[in-house]
Write a protein that holds these residues in place. Structure first.
Motif, PDB file in Angstrom:
ATOM      1  N   ILE A 220       5.448   6.007   2.416  1.00  0.00           N
ATOM      2  CA  ILE A 220       6.139   6.976   1.571  1.00  0.00           C
ATOM      3  C   ILE A 220       5.841   8.408   2.027  1.00  0.00           C
ATOM      4  O   ILE A 220       6.693   9.295   1.936  1.00  0.00           O
ATOM      5  N   SER A 221       4.653   8.643   2.551  1.00  0.00           N
ATOM      6  CA  SER A 221       4.326   9.997   3.019  1.00  0.00           C
ATOM      7  C   SER A 221       5.240  10.404   4.177  1.00  0.00           C
ATOM      8  O   SER A 221       5.686  11.555   4.259  1.00  0.00           O
TER       9      SER A 221
ATOM     10  N   ASP B   4       0.809  -1.223   0.000  1.00  0.00           N
ATOM     11  CA  ASP B   4       0.000   0.000   0.000  1.00  0.00           C
ATOM     12  C   ASP B   4       0.845   1.277   0.000  1.00  0.00           C
ATOM     13  O   ASP B   4       0.313   2.376  -0.177  1.00  0.00           O
ATOM     14  N   LYS B   5       2.154   1.127   0.220  1.00  0.00           N
ATOM     15  CA  LYS B   5       3.108   2.250   0.106  1.00  0.00           C
ATOM     16  C   LYS B   5       2.769   3.431   1.018  1.00  0.00           C
ATOM     17  O   LYS B   5       3.173   4.560   0.763  1.00  0.00           O
ATOM     18  N   SER B   6       2.030   3.162   2.086  1.00  0.00           N
ATOM     19  CA  SER B   6       1.585   4.259   2.954  1.00  0.00           C
ATOM     20  C   SER B   6       2.745   4.966   3.653  1.00  0.00           C
ATOM     21  O   SER B   6       2.633   6.137   4.026  1.00  0.00           O
TER      22      SER B   6
ATOM     23  N   LYS C 120       8.732  11.101   2.792  1.00  0.00           N
ATOM     24  CA  LYS C 120       8.816  12.433   2.198  1.00  0.00           C
ATOM     25  C   LYS C 120       8.852  13.517   3.280  1.00  0.00           C
ATOM     26  O   LYS C 120       9.574  14.507   3.153  1.00  0.00           O
TER      27      LYS C 120
ATOM     28  N   ASP D 241       8.560   9.783  -5.676  1.00  0.00           N
ATOM     29  CA  ASP D 241       7.325   9.153  -6.124  1.00  0.00           C
ATOM     30  C   ASP D 241       6.935   7.964  -5.252  1.00  0.00           C
ATOM     31  O   ASP D 241       7.628   7.628  -4.288  1.00  0.00           O
ATOM     32  N   GLU D 242       5.822   7.325  -5.603  1.00  0.00           N
ATOM     33  CA  GLU D 242       5.277   6.253  -4.772  1.00  0.00           C
ATOM     34  C   GLU D 242       6.171   5.020  -4.725  1.00  0.00           C
ATOM     35  O   GLU D 242       6.001   4.151  -3.869  1.00  0.00           O
ATOM     36  N   ASN D 243       7.145   4.949  -5.633  1.00  0.00           N
ATOM     37  CA  ASN D 243       8.086   3.832  -5.631  1.00  0.00           C
ATOM     38  C   ASN D 243       9.408   4.182  -4.954  1.00  0.00           C
ATOM     39  O   ASN D 243      10.360   3.409  -5.014  1.00  0.00           O
TER      40      ASN D 243
END
Length: 326
Positions: free
Chosen positions: A260-261, A256-258, A264, A300-302
């Motif tokens: 990453i926020s 779900d890449k949550s 950042k 980015d999300e990756n």
């Protein structure tokens, strides 16, 4: 369990409170002499054990060594039975972890050491690993494909930064892609390596290597301008356990890449102008490669870095053979 480890466990459980030699002797069903010898051995290994007449022994906070028993006590119940190997000194926790992975070690296996003699960094470079650091590697058996595997390093950086803030009370930042900073200096490096099935091309396992400086003793003078440490009154076992727990938890939800926020939010490069170096180098990229200035636009999300060069061209950078400097 060795008497020495049993004594350490008892002192850890009663952290901050004195235990007399007689109490330890009865609790562990060993002689007072055996207790004294165990205390002596633990002190020689660097454990800050204080002895006070008519009170006994107490393990002062901020212990720099970690035993298997102490680490298990610091882990949550869901990870307490994971395979753990704890060393005082090892060549490289990543090398050991890769060996165990090839032998079939299970997901979540952890190798941790107080010192490395042949620590490894990105692109095959050495990673200086003096005594009393926290050097650990975690074996991951991924159920996701290669495209998600590149996110693992970012997840580990989030785990380290969050753990430093929670356990040590220090604000941490992340320099893309794998370095964690405190007070403007690098305190942690992360190296993720994969083991691939040559027939299928699928990743069989990943090894996440994490090295945290807890002091700057022994570092070469030329590194002291850029290298820092996570110093303070905290338990190394608690910090290691928090890093392990958070990393394993994030890997479970990596799809779900949550995170990453948060990555950042903690980024030290977003909106900054950096120098981009492409290619393999032996020591320092700025001495061996040509720098290309670029403004960091986004992550980015990756977990890839989106930059714009001075000529207006844009590029999305994955880790690979790329280094950046602020």
């Amino acid at each position: 369990m060795a008497i020495k480890d049993s004594v350490l466990t008892a002192l850890t459980v009663n952290s901050g409170s004195f235990l007399s030699g007689e109490e330890l002797s009865k609790q562990l069903n060993v002689s007072r002499t055996a207790v004294w010898k165990a205390i002596k051995a633990l002190r020689e290994e660097g454990y800050p054990i204080e002895a006070v007449t008519n009170k006994g022994y107490v393990l002062k906070s901020g212990s720099g060594s970690i035993t298997e028993e102490e680490l298990r006590l610091s882990l949550p119940a869901r990870y307490r039975q994971n395979q753990l190997q704890v060393f005082d000194t090892i060549d490289s926790t990543n090398i050991r972890a890769k060996q165990l992975a090839l032998e079939g070690a299970s997901h979540g296996t952890v190798i941790i050491s107080r010192q490395q003699t042949s620590g490894r960094g990105r692109l095959g470079r050495s990673f200086f690993s003096p005594r009393d650091g926290i050097y650990l590697s975690i074996i991951i058996r991924p159920d996701f494909d290669l495209s998600r595997s590149v996110l693992v390093t970012s997840a580990a950086a989030v785990a380290v930064a969050g753990s430093i803030e929670k356990v040590c009370g220090l604000e941490a930042g992340i320099k893309w892609v794998n370095d964690v900073y405190v007070n403007g200096k690098k305190v942690c490096g992360i190296l993720t390596e994969g083991i691939t099935d040559f027939e299928t091309g699928q990743i069989e396992s990943l090894v996440i290597g994490i090295g945290v400086n807890t002091n700057i003793n022994g570092f070469p003078e030329e590194l002291l301008d850029t290298v820092g440490a996570v110093e303070g009154d905290y338990s190394h076992a608690d910090l290691a356990a928090s890093i392990i727990t958070s990393t394993l938890d994030l890997v479970e939800t990596i799809e779900d890449k949550s995170f990453i926020s948060y990555y950042k939010k903690k980024s030290l490069v977003l909106g900054k102008t950096v120098k981009v170096f492409k290619g393999v180098y032996k020591s320092l990229p700025e001495e061996e490669l040509e720098a290309r200035p670029a403004k960091v636009l986004d992550i980015d999300e990756n977990g890839c870095l989106q930059v714009m060069y001075t000529d207006g061209t844009r590029e999305t950078l994955s880790s690979g053979e790329i280094s950046i400097r602020l």
